[in-house]
Design a protein around this motif. Structure first.
Motif, PDB file in Angstrom:
ATOM      1  N   ARG A   1       0.809  -1.212   0.000  1.00 21.74           N
ATOM      2  CA  ARG A   1       0.000   0.000   0.000  1.00 21.74           C
ATOM      3  C   ARG A   1       0.848   1.269   0.000  1.00 21.74           C
ATOM      4  N   ASP A   2       2.120   1.150   0.415  1.00 21.63           N
ATOM      5  CA  ASP A   2       2.985   2.326   0.336  1.00 21.63           C
ATOM      6  C   ASP A   2       3.637   2.443  -1.035  1.00 21.63           C
ATOM      7  N   ASN A   3       3.259   1.537  -1.963  1.00 21.29           N
ATOM      8  CA  ASN A   3       3.653   1.610  -3.383  1.00 21.29           C
ATOM      9  C   ASN A   3       5.131   1.369  -3.631  1.00 21.29           C
ATOM     10  N   LYS A   4       5.830   0.764  -2.685  1.00 20.72           N
ATOM     11  CA  LYS A   4       7.277   0.615  -2.836  1.00 20.72           C
ATOM     12  C   LYS A   4       7.724  -0.815  -3.137  1.00 20.72           C
TER      13      LYS A   4
ATOM     14  N   HIS B   1      11.578  -3.810  -5.612  1.00 22.98           N
ATOM     15  CA  HIS B   1      11.468  -2.730  -4.636  1.00 22.98           C
ATOM     16  C   HIS B   1      11.936  -1.434  -5.280  1.00 22.98           C
ATOM     17  N   ASP B   2      11.160  -0.379  -5.095  1.00 27.88           N
ATOM     18  CA  ASP B   2      11.545   0.942  -5.584  1.00 27.88           C
ATOM     19  C   ASP B   2      11.475   1.917  -4.418  1.00 27.88           C
ATOM     20  N   PRO B   3      12.579   2.578  -4.066  1.00 26.44           N
ATOM     21  CA  PRO B   3      12.555   3.503  -2.927  1.00 26.44           C
ATOM     22  C   PRO B   3      11.621   4.687  -3.149  1.00 26.44           C
ATOM     23  N   ALA B   4      11.268   4.957  -4.411  1.00 25.19           N
ATOM     24  CA  ALA B   4      10.277   6.006  -4.690  1.00 25.19           C
ATOM     25  C   ALA B   4       8.899   5.347  -4.759  1.00 25.19           C
ATOM     26  N   TRP B   5       8.501   4.880  -5.936  1.00 27.95           N
ATOM     27  CA  TRP B   5       7.243   4.145  -6.023  1.00 27.95           C
ATOM     28  C   TRP B   5       7.242   3.256  -7.261  1.00 27.95           C
ATOM     29  N   ILE B   6       6.500   2.151  -7.151  1.00 29.61           N
ATOM     30  CA  ILE B   6       6.355   1.194  -8.239  1.00 29.61           C
ATOM     31  C   ILE B   6       5.489   1.799  -9.342  1.00 29.61           C
ATOM     32  N   ASN B   7       5.936   1.632 -10.579  1.00 34.90           N
ATOM     33  CA  ASN B   7       5.179   2.119 -11.726  1.00 34.90           C
ATOM     34  C   ASN B   7       4.166   1.056 -12.135  1.00 34.90           C
TER      35      ASN B   7
ATOM     36  N   GLY C   1      -4.749   8.138  -4.030  1.00 35.05           N
ATOM     37  CA  GLY C   1      -4.117   7.196  -4.946  1.00 35.05           C
ATOM     38  C   GLY C   1      -2.992   7.798  -5.758  1.00 35.05           C
ATOM     39  N   TYR C   2      -3.101   9.087  -6.060  1.00 37.49           N
ATOM     40  CA  TYR C   2      -2.055   9.763  -6.839  1.00 37.49           C
ATOM     41  C   TYR C   2      -0.933  10.257  -5.937  1.00 37.49           C
ATOM     42  N   THR C   3      -1.297  10.986  -4.906  1.00 35.30           N
ATOM     43  CA  THR C   3      -0.261  11.642  -4.099  1.00 35.30           C
ATOM     44  C   THR C   3       0.521  10.677  -3.222  1.00 35.30           C
ATOM     45  N   SER C   4      -0.104   9.578  -2.785  1.00 32.18           N
ATOM     46  CA  SER C   4       0.588   8.664  -1.872  1.00 32.18           C
ATOM     47  C   SER C   4       1.778   7.989  -2.531  1.00 32.18           C
ATOM     48  N   SER C   5       1.765   7.885  -3.845  1.00 39.15           N
ATOM     49  CA  SER C   5       2.926   7.322  -4.543  1.00 39.15           C
ATOM     50  C   SER C   5       4.091   8.298  -4.551  1.00 39.15           C
ATOM     51  N   ILE C   6       3.808   9.568  -4.804  1.00 36.14           N
ATOM     52  CA  ILE C   6       4.868  10.540  -5.047  1.00 36.14           C
ATOM     53  C   ILE C   6       5.304  11.253  -3.770  1.00 36.14           C
ATOM     54  N   LEU C   7       4.341  11.527  -2.894  1.00 41.09           N
ATOM     55  CA  LEU C   7       4.641  12.317  -1.693  1.00 41.09           C
ATOM     56  C   LEU C   7       4.407  11.546  -0.405  1.00 41.09           C
ATOM     57  N   ASN C   8       4.125  10.246  -0.503  1.00 41.58           N
ATOM     58  CA  ASN C   8       3.747   9.442   0.657  1.00 41.58           C
ATOM     59  C   ASN C   8       2.417   9.975   1.205  1.00 41.58           C
ATOM     60  N   ILE C   9       2.234  10.024   2.509  1.00 39.44           N
ATOM     61  CA  ILE C   9       0.982  10.557   3.040  1.00 39.44           C
ATOM     62  C   ILE C   9       1.289  11.687   4.018  1.00 39.44           C
ATOM     63  N   PRO C  10       0.389  12.666   4.137  1.00 39.75           N
ATOM     64  CA  PRO C  10       0.706  13.850   4.953  1.00 39.75           C
ATOM     65  C   PRO C  10       1.044  13.528   6.399  1.00 39.75           C
TER      66      PRO C  10
END
Length: 522
Positions: free
Chosen positions: A74-77, A124-130, A432-441
């Motif tokens: 769920r953290d897209n990594k 594993h991607d330290p940023a996010w999985i495409n 769904g969009y922001t959690s990949s790029i910026l994680n969560i607030p």
């Protein structure tokens, strides 16, 4: 599924009325918290646990004995590709047991220690999985399968067979929309092997990995196979030609035949501006910034210019096919006729250029992209006789967001800007969009703060137009309302807002489009 945040996967025997849960607790890295480690979060403090998963791409083999599926954190990594062999698998869950009880219990489950369940691939991607490169499917032998992965920077085809994985394609290009032949001997795909902005149709031999180029049309091409696999149906376009259908033989070096002519005489009679495809040197990374530039015929030594910023972020618009931004293309032709140079850049975050280009914006949306816009301005001044003080910018959605970031954080970069349906605060956009790029607030508030234009509104010093539809179902109208209030509080004077009461994110009424472009031009 147990709830939206975390999912469980069950195997049901519909004949015996038995089922079992697939226990994936021992997946590598599942118990880790890479995001918390990355952000140096105190492990003694109670924090949200981002290692929940959801499932995607469940595919049964043709014989019904094996199933292929993917678990994505769920953290897209992290992405795990697994296969389950149901041959001889005994499900021990009793017929009358409640499903919720089976979910909570591990005794009636199939885990990774079972010979039936196999982990095939972990990325594993330290940023996010495409998620555009997670396609996987079986070959006709019901034992082998292909899958896409961005593990090696670009999205490539891989083959799993007899317990081993082999990379089928490799290089600085992307493989898209793979299509397996009936025999399983070849995989057809479209890719930008020849040039990052040109997509042709190719075929790779599964056994040897040999790649054949099938089309040589240039521009942008999509395809499908005829039922007997003897011909390709190709949807082709170029920068000045909208989509048309072509057919050709699937033999290499065959010529394509155009079968539709849908372009009107009125369209053909217009002197549309022909874009030049250029590679603008980057002052921050080794790869160039692929761009379209439209240049007037005059020899003006002090030209004005407009920089258009495409939307979506992860989108390619400097390709050599027909752009989905056809209204903007027509507007750009009009601007060229008025003596403007127009630049359209695939800034970092755009698609088509690999994983590193895509993830450059991780935790810092609006920083690398604005740096690329600055490089574009330098290139215009050096190569197109553009007056640095006469350059403005505009864009919609993500392009509107970047317009704001440029005007707020680099106030000397542009003389003016128009932000259309812009995101002003990423904390208010969809998860769904922001959690990949910026994680969560809650976990990474700094990333949201450094990426949201509303935090930098005090930097506005040049004229700004904000345009937004009140019925926007993507970037909510409240984004612009909150920014307007902030500009009022800051006592800014050089801005205005245009409101479109009946319009959503993409305008529907021609009168609205006309009004918006008139305001941008004025």
């Amino acid at each position: 599924t147990t709830d939206f945040a975390n999912q469980d996967l069950f195997l049901f025997d519909l004949n015996a009325h038995e089922y079992a849960r697939l226990d994936l607790a021992d997946l590598p890295a599942l118990q880790d918290s890479p995001l918390q480690i990355q952000l140096s979060i105190d492990p003694d403090e109670e924090q949200p646990t981002p290692r929940e998963v959801y499932f995607s791409g469940i595919r049964w083999a043709a014989n019904g004995e094996r199933v292929l599926f993917q678990a994505i954190s769920r953290d897209n990594k992290d992405r795990w590709l697994l296969s389950l062999d149901t041959t001889g698998l005994e499900l021990e869950t009793s017929e009358g047991e409640d499903l919720a009880e089976a979910t909570d219990s591990l005794r009636d489950s199939v885990d990774l220690e079972s010979p039936h369940l196999e982990l095939v691939h972990h990325n594993h991607d330290p940023a996010w999985i495409n998620r555009q490169f997670i396609q996987a499917d079986w070959l006709p032998d019901n034992e082998s399968f292909y899958f896409l992965s961005e593990e090696h920077d670009y999205g490539h085809l891989n083959l799993y067979s007899s317990g081993t994985t082999r990379q089928l394609t490799r290089g600085d290009y992307e493989v898209r929309e793979p299509l397996l032949s009936k025999s399983g001997d070849q995989i057809y795909f479209r890719g930008n092997i020849q040039h990052p902005t040109i997509y042709e149709v190719y075929r790779v031999e599964v056994d040897s990995g040999e790649i054949q180029q099938l089309t040589e049309l240039g521009g942008m091409n999509r395809f499908n196979l005829s039922p007997d696999e003897s011909h390709l149906l190709v949807l082709h376009s170029s920068a000045l030609q909208p989509l048309e259908l072509y057919t050709q033989n699937t033999r290499a070096n065959s010529r394509a035949t155009r079968i539709t002519h849908t372009i009107s005489d009125e369209f053909d009679s217009v002197d549309w501006a022909q874009p030049e495809f250029v590679e603008i040197p980057s002052s921050h990374v080794a790869d160039p910034i692929h761009s379209r530039v439209y240049t007037p015929d005059d020899a003006n030594s002090s030209r004005p210019a407009v920089v258009f910023i495409h939307g979506a972020g992860y989108l390619q618009n400097a390709h050599q096919g027909w752009s989905s931004y056809f209204r903007e293309f027509m507007f750009h032709s009009f601007l060229v006729q008025q003596g403007y140079v127009v630049l359209d850049m695939d800034y970092r975050a755009s698609s088509g250029y690999g994983r590193d280009w895509r993830t450059a914006i991780y935790q810092q949306m609006g920083t690398p992209e604005v740096q690329d816009l600055a490089d574009g301005i330098d290139w215009l001044v050096a190569n197109k006789n553009v007056n640095r003080d006469r350059i403005c910018t505009y864009g919609g959605s993500y392009g509107g967001f970047l317009t704001l970031m440029a005007l707020f954080t680099e106030p000397d970069l542009f003389a003016c800007g128009a932000a259309l349906r812009p995101v002003t605060d990423w904390a208010a956009y969809n998860h769904g969009y922001t959690s990949s790029i910026l994680n969560i607030p809650e976990i990474d508030p700094e990333a949201y703060q450094r990426s949201s234009p509303i935090e930098f509104a005090a930097g506005l010093s040049k004229p700004l137009l904000i345009a937004h539809g009140m019925q926007d179902n993507n970037v909510f109208f409240q984004d612009s309302v909150r920014l307007v209030q902030r500009l009022i509080e800051l006592e800014k004077q050089n801005w205005e807002i245009a409101i479109y009461p009946i319009e959503a994110h993409g305008f529907r009424e021609p009168s609205s489009w006309l009004d918006e472009y008139r305001r941008i031009y004025s």
